[in-house]
Design an enzyme around this catalytic site. Structure first.
Site, short mmCIF file in Angstrom:
data_model
loop_
_atom_site.label_atom_id
_atom_site.label_comp_id
_atom_site.label_asym_id
_atom_site.label_seq_id
_atom_site.Cartn_x
_atom_site.Cartn_y
_atom_site.Cartn_z
N HIS A 1 -32.51 49.69 59.63
CA HIS A 1 -31.19 49.05 59.52
C HIS A 1 -30.05 50.02 59.88
CE1 HIS A 1 -33.49 46.05 57.38
NE2 HIS A 1 -32.44 45.31 57.13
N GLU A 36 -34.90 35.61 66.01
CA GLU A 36 -34.00 36.27 66.96
C GLU A 36 -34.36 36.00 68.42
OE1 GLU A 36 -35.03 37.80 64.20
OE2 GLU A 36 -33.25 38.56 63.18
#
Lengths: 329, 320
Positions: free
Chosen positions: A133, A64
């Protein structure tokens, strides 16, 4: 095409925006994990790899921080990368490039470069995804100068907002939402863009203003419907843009109702609700007939078990309770 | 292949290296007089890396640098007074004083920017290379970083992506043996940065960074291979930062004996020796050095005289 056929999923509206912008402008490229034949973790990019190929759809390794940095570099050179971060929680891994590069470069290089990139990411809980998440991290993003932050709540909004974000010369984070992806709404056919800095009155009312964004706007609208029979007329103001905030729309609604509840899925402390509350206190304290109430997630990690999750996240009942409290003040 | 570098080319490279040295010595002087704020990272001893690589590049190859970037800026031929002005916070500076030493770009010179985050420029360079490839340009992105940055995730992630996508990028690691105070032996398990390229199926070589002619040659060869489409490369140049990491560094992590030993390999001395061996007169060599020092002195004076920005300059221009 009939109106009924144009009632599409939020995820499909995102897909249409990406598709149309890829077709319109060859400087637009997509980057992210599993956005190719898999179609993205939530199916948002489905079909785009088949249509545009590897030259336009850059499937990245799980890196990322670097692929957001790659997008920054490509944007400085004139491309318009649209990056997907699979879960908003993973943004933590890319925060350096967002904070120290994307948001600063145009200013610190004295206007020599622009960084026309978009970072799309689904925030929020969907039930059982657990601590890493599920977060809505809008509170972290609005504290970064140089980044525009939007969090549209309907299919029609997200399509027009995402297209505008892609065409904007600045870095824009578009916060999508896992809970919104499967929601449907009417989306006009053809090309349109929406302003990146305007709130929208989702439902007009005269008694109390509910200010919200992203997944909490449909919840607020449901609360409005639920309280109609008991004679409470709620106004729902959908922020859409979190950075900058549409102060005029906020103040107009506050002056209309005098009672404000701010609802968000992010943590209570230091969030968008806190900022909106501070702005109202500074600019229209005289219009308030009761203290502002914030309804937000507890300052806690979000537990995995569904039985526990609801105690941490803001619920419709919490909004109803807040309405009662503010009415009785 | 040394014959590819003419005497006048080498003299020009020497002059550039002296001007970088003089530039930083002048900054040191200004810090002493309180004329500069913050801190600055000098590359004294490493000038041969910047000049050797950049002299081998095309003017339209894009450069990305790091916190120790004065050498790269001057080797690219930026206006010394405007670089100095930037460090002094003047409107005449390349970024109007908003960026300073660690955040200085000059897009007209294909200089994408210095970068204050260790390893932060590596993915940006990789993205620039992606854009160059996408637009079918024959330019290359060249990014400079130190041994310390090669321990950042961005280094590994970026090399991996660049290799997968065959991007036109040259990764130049100036290994000066210390990441601030931490020696390579304590921070890099492989003990050598170039070998890390093999994990990414990339060509990686370690070279003597003190010898500007050698650096020029190996960088030129790497750039030619990259331009021919052979994919990205990692070039590790062994060098030594004769000064401290930044202005307040007592250098307790190394010995004065080590410094004295390394100073014998000073790139200015080596280049002057080479010029003499090529038959240039001491007079010509001294004249080049003196001209470089005068360039810097004149630039410092011009920068000093320039105005600083005001409130509007500080608060405007966040968004395009």
């Amino acid at each position: 095409m009939t109106d009924d056929e144009r009632t599409i999923y939020y995820s499909k509206a995102v897909n249409e925006a990406l598709d149309e912008e890829l077709a319109r402008d060859d400087s637009v490229i997509l980057m992210g994990e599993d956005i190719g034949c898999y179609g993205g973790a939530f199916g948002v990019t489905k079909g785009l790899y088949e249509k545009y190929g590897a030259e336009r759809i850059w499937e990245t390794p799980i890196s990322e921080n670097s692929f957001v940095g790659v997008a920054v570099g490509a944007a400085m050179m004139g491309l318009r990368p649209v990056v997907e971060i699979m879960f908003m929680d993973f943004l933590a891994l890319a925060l350096d490039q967002l904070l120290n590069s994307a948001g600063k470069l145009h200013y610190m290089y004295n206007g020599q470069v622009t960084v026309p990139m978009v970072l799309r990411t689904p925030g929020g809980a969907k039930g059982g995804y657990g601590p890493s998440h599920s977060q809505m991290l809008s509170n972290l993003l609005v504290g970064i100068p140089g980044i525009k932050v939007v969090a549209p709540s309907t299919p029609a909004q997200v399509k027009g907002i995402l297209k505008a974000a892609i065409r904007d010369p600045n870095p824009v984070v578009v916060i999508e939402n896992k809970r919104l992806y499967p929601q449907r709404g009417y989306v006009a056919a053809g090309d349109y863009v929406l302003p990146l800095d305007k709130a929208e009155v989702a439902a007009a009312g005269k008694d109390i203003t509910l200010i919200s964004y992203s997944s909490m706007t449909p919840v607020c609208l449901a609360v409005k419907e639920a309280l109609k029979p008991v004679g409470i007329d709620l106004e729902v103001l959908d922020l859409i843009s979190l950075q900058p905030l549409d102060k005029e729309s906020i103040f107009a609604s506050v002056r209309k109702t005098g009672r404000v509840i701010i609802v968000e899925e992010a943590c209570l402390t230091g969030g968008v609700a806190a900022e909106v509350s501070a702005l109202i206190s500074e600019h229209c304290l005289d219009a308030l007939e009761a203290p502002i109430i914030r309804v937000a997630a507890a300052d806690m990690p979000i537990p995995s078990a569904l039985a526990l999750e609801k105690f941490v996240l803001p619920q419709a009942e919490d909004i109803v309770a807040a309405v009662k409290r503010i009415q009785e003040y | 292949m040394n014959d590819l570098i003419s005497n006048s080319d080498l003299l020009r490279m020497y002059r550039q290296m002296v001007s970088i040295r003089a530039f930083e010595e002048s900054l040191s002087d200004m810090f002493g007089k309180g004329l500069l704020g913050g801190t600055s990272h000098f590359c004294i001893g490493q000038e041969s890396c910047a000049v050797g690589v950049i002299s081998a590049a095309r003017d339209d190859d894009w450069l990305i640098s790091n916190h120790r970037g004065h050498g790269h800026l001057l080797a690219r031929g930026l206006d010394i007074a405007r670089v100095m002005g930037e460090l002094m916070g003047k409107l005449s500076g390349y970024c109007g004083g908003r960026g300073g030493s660690q955040h200085l770009s000059a897009i007209d010179h294909c200089f994408l920017g210095t970068n204050g985050i260790t390893g932060g420029g590596i993915p940006i360079a990789t993205g620039a290379a992606l854009a160059l490839k996408y637009r079918k340009s024959s330019s290359i992105a060249i990014v400079f970083f130190g041994d310390g940055a090669s321990n950042q995730g961005t280094f590994h992630e970026s090399l991996n992506m660049a290799s997968l996508w065959k991007l036109p990028v040259l990764y130049v690691c100036e290994n000066n043996l210390y990441g601030m105070s931490n020696p390579v032996s304590k921070s890099c398990a492989s003990g050598n940065v170039a070998v890390r390229a093999s994990a990414y199926a990339m060509r990686g070589e370690t070279h003597d960074g003190f010898d500007v002619e050698h650096v020029h040659r190996v960088a030129g060869e790497a750039l030619a291979r990259i331009r021919a489409g052979e994919g990205p490369e990692l070039l590790e140049l062994m060098t030594y930062r004769q000064c401290g990491h930044s202005k307040n560094d007592a250098r307790v992590y190394r010995t004065r004996e080590e410094e004295a030993r390394m100073a014998e390999r000073d790139c200015l001395l080596l280049t002057a020796n080479s010029l003499r061996r090529r038959g240039l007169s001491q007079e010509d060599i001294d004249a080049a050095a003196e001209a470089a020092r005068q360039d810097v002195a004149a630039a410092a004076e011009a920068a000093m005289a320039a105005p600083t920005g005001g409130r509007r300059h500080a608060l405007d221009g966040l968004f395009a």
